[in-house]
Design a protein around this motif. Structure first.
Motif, PDB file in Angstrom:
ATOM      1  N   ALA A  63       0.504  -0.840   0.313  1.00 24.31           N
ATOM      2  CA  ALA A  63       0.167   0.285   0.280  1.00 24.31           C
ATOM      3  C   ALA A  63       0.804   1.226   0.317  1.00 24.31           C
ATOM      4  O   ALA A  63       0.233   2.329  -0.418  1.00 24.31           O
ATOM      5  CB  ALA A  63      -0.838   0.019   1.426  1.00 24.31           C
ATOM      6  N   HIS A  64       2.348   1.131   0.137  1.00 26.73           N
ATOM      7  CA  HIS A  64       3.305   2.633   0.581  1.00 26.73           C
ATOM      8  C   HIS A  64       4.433   1.965   0.138  1.00 26.73           C
ATOM      9  O   HIS A  64       4.794   1.013   0.759  1.00 26.73           O
ATOM     10  CB  HIS A  64       2.605   2.815   1.601  1.00 26.73           C
ATOM     11  CG  HIS A  64       4.029   4.089   1.726  1.00 26.73           C
ATOM     12  ND1 HIS A  64       3.470   5.401   1.470  1.00 26.73           N
ATOM     13  CD2 HIS A  64       5.579   4.511   2.614  1.00 26.73           C
ATOM     14  CE1 HIS A  64       3.999   6.321   1.091  1.00 26.73           C
ATOM     15  NE2 HIS A  64       5.062   5.858   1.699  1.00 26.73           N
ATOM     16  N   GLY A 108       0.767   0.930  -3.895  1.00 29.01           N
ATOM     17  CA  GLY A 108       0.495   1.932  -3.788  1.00 29.01           C
ATOM     18  C   GLY A 108       1.953   3.181  -3.920  1.00 29.01           C
ATOM     19  O   GLY A 108       2.373   3.385  -2.891  1.00 29.01           O
ATOM     20  N   HIS A 114      -1.082   2.115  -8.541  1.00 33.75           N
ATOM     21  CA  HIS A 114      -1.356   3.542  -7.793  1.00 33.75           C
ATOM     22  C   HIS A 114      -0.605   4.178  -7.660  1.00 33.75           C
ATOM     23  O   HIS A 114      -0.151   4.484  -6.470  1.00 33.75           O
ATOM     24  CB  HIS A 114      -2.697   3.194  -6.834  1.00 33.75           C
ATOM     25  CG  HIS A 114      -3.318   4.680  -7.069  1.00 33.75           C
ATOM     26  ND1 HIS A 114      -4.909   5.093  -7.587  1.00 33.75           N
ATOM     27  CD2 HIS A 114      -3.392   5.750  -6.831  1.00 33.75           C
ATOM     28  CE1 HIS A 114      -5.382   6.487  -7.561  1.00 33.75           C
ATOM     29  NE2 HIS A 114      -4.729   6.712  -6.853  1.00 33.75           N
ATOM     30  N   SER A 120      -2.570   9.618   0.094  1.00 37.63           N
ATOM     31  CA  SER A 120      -2.105   8.893   1.430  1.00 37.63           C
ATOM     32  C   SER A 120      -0.700   9.715   1.633  1.00 37.63           C
ATOM     33  O   SER A 120      -0.190  10.611   1.095  1.00 37.63           O
ATOM     34  CB  SER A 120      -0.776   7.710  -0.465  1.00 37.63           C
ATOM     35  OG  SER A 120      -0.792   7.090   0.777  1.00 37.63           O
ATOM     36  N   LEU A 135      -6.962   0.565  -2.457  1.00 37.85           N
ATOM     37  CA  LEU A 135      -7.115   0.628  -3.836  1.00 37.85           C
ATOM     38  C   LEU A 135      -8.135   1.206  -4.688  1.00 37.85           C
ATOM     39  O   LEU A 135      -7.954   1.258  -5.372  1.00 37.85           O
ATOM     40  CB  LEU A 135      -5.719   0.510  -4.351  1.00 37.85           C
ATOM     41  CG  LEU A 135      -4.517  -0.055  -3.682  1.00 37.85           C
ATOM     42  CD1 LEU A 135      -3.453  -1.004  -4.377  1.00 37.85           C
ATOM     43  CD2 LEU A 135      -3.997   1.607  -4.069  1.00 37.85           C
TER      44      LEU A 135
END
Length: 390
Positions: free
Chosen positions: A60-61, A117, A137, A199, A352
């Motif tokens: 996610a990051h 992400g 993303h 984010s 996402l």
């Protein structure tokens, strides 16, 4: 079709299946998840495996465009020092940067990651993302703590965003200490009229809260180092996160990343606001930069979506979600492997907006398949490894 049998299959949306069998078609679409008492209907060969099968991981990051900085920044110096070092060593030959991004993309694929992400300040990652096997993303990150620069910073971000299209992309603030109230408002206005996931780096160190509460601490030195006059800024008498939550949109999902110094009062504060808050933990980066972890146990069972990330190779030795899960479980053994797998798969996919395809082993989805071996029961050990099956 292919079928894989393992000691357990973790569909994520349902309980683990002992002696589970996952059957997929040639495109990787899930045909069925069954057990040894209900073999797949085609009667084809079943590959026997030892370990547990999970969906592909969702990172996610990440910051793939910082991948060329691996081993370039010392550990344990704290966030303020880390930011200074990043700006000092970030510049590099463009081919070196491009090659490092491509290697990071390949490494994440090999480590069972299927979606990312990814934070970007430039267009450097576009060529890799365009041809990648991973879903990306991209969060185009904005920096601008001076109110008078807000419009110029925002317009430059719009230009970068347009370069990434038609790839999934949105504009995001970097962090409370690097984005002015005026810039926050421009991003919120942009987020009100379309799809624009957020984010934002949150409370990575105590100095961030000190700055917002009292206008004290290491960030004063950081602004001086970069020649930024912050005379206009007035202390808010509350933590950074509590100060910026009202400035965020309630129309989009918001990912608060790191949360190293987020406390229970902050969590309760968020519950009072109509914001679509998700959390993301990147524990190995926290240890690399600050030498401490968030109080992750405070976030469990609070009703929020929790995800996992790797951060960048500037603050990590590898881009591997299983390593992040291991780090959490070593410090917080009460957090089960099943819960960690949900954080690293379905929860990230839900943030996402790709959970219709990824994140769980459900018929019709194409989530990817990972095999995790070297477990002690269901506990992740130093010997645990992940292998991509499809």
């Amino acid at each position: 079709m292919k079928s894989f049998r393992a000691d357990y299959v973790f569909p994520v949306y349902a309980d683990p299946v002992k002696n589970g069998i996952v059957t997929v078609d040639d495109a990787g679409k899930i045909i069925s998840v069954t057990d040894s008492n209900n073999p797949p209907p085609d009667g084809g060969p079943i590959e026997q495996l030892s370990g547990i099968i999970t969906p592909g991981f969702i990172n996610a990051h990440c910051h793939t465009e910082l991948s060329h900085l691996k081993d370039k920044i010392k550990t344990g110096g704290g966030l303020v020092s880390f930011i200074k070092d990043i700006q000092t060593v970030r510049g590099a030959d463009q081919q070196l940067v491009n090659d490092a991004i491509e290697k990071a993309d390949n490494d994440m694929y090999d480590n069972g990651i299927v979606a990312v992400g990814d934070i970007s300040n430039t267009n450097h990652s576009i060529p890799v993302k365009t041809k990648s096997k991973l879903y990306y993303h991209t969060f185009v990150e904005t920096f601008g703590f001076l109110p008078q620069n807000a419009e110029d910073v925002f317009n430059k971000a719009i230009n970068v965003l347009n370069e990434f299209k038609p790839l999934p992309v949105s504009i995001t603030p970097h962090a409370p200490y690097s984005v002015s109230k005026e810039l926050f408002k421009l991003i919120r206005k942009h987020s009100e009229i379309g799809h624009n996931l957020i984010s934002i780096h949150n409370q990575e160190c105590e100095d961030e809260n000190k700055f917002y509460r009292y206008k004290l601490g290491g960030f004063l030195d950081l602004y001086k180092h970069f020649g930024i006059d912050i005379e206009y800024f007035k202390p808010q008498a509350r933590n950074s996160m509590q100060s910026i939550i009202p400035l965020l949109t309630n129309k989009q999902k918001v990912l608060l990343v790191h949360n190293t110094c987020t406390n229970l009062k902050d969590i309760y504060f968020i519950k009072r606001f109509d914001r679509k808050i998700n959390w993301c933990f990147c524990p190995k980066a926290n240890l690399y930069i600050e030498g401490k972890l968030p109080k992750i146990e405070l976030f469990v069972d609070q009703g929020f979506n929790i995800t996992l990330g790797t951060d960048s190779l500037a603050s990590n030795d590898k881009l591997c979600l299983l390593s992040e899960m291991r780090t959490i479980q070593q410090k917080f053994p009460a957090i089960s492997t099943a819960r960690l797998i949900q954080w690293g798969t379905l929860n990230g996919a839900e943030f996402l907006g790709i959970d219709d395809e990824k994140g769980s082993l459900e018929a019709g989805k194409t989530p990817g398949l990972n095999l995790i071996t070297g477990l002690d029961g269901f506990k992740i050990t130093p010997e645990s490894k992940v292998r991509r099956l499809i």
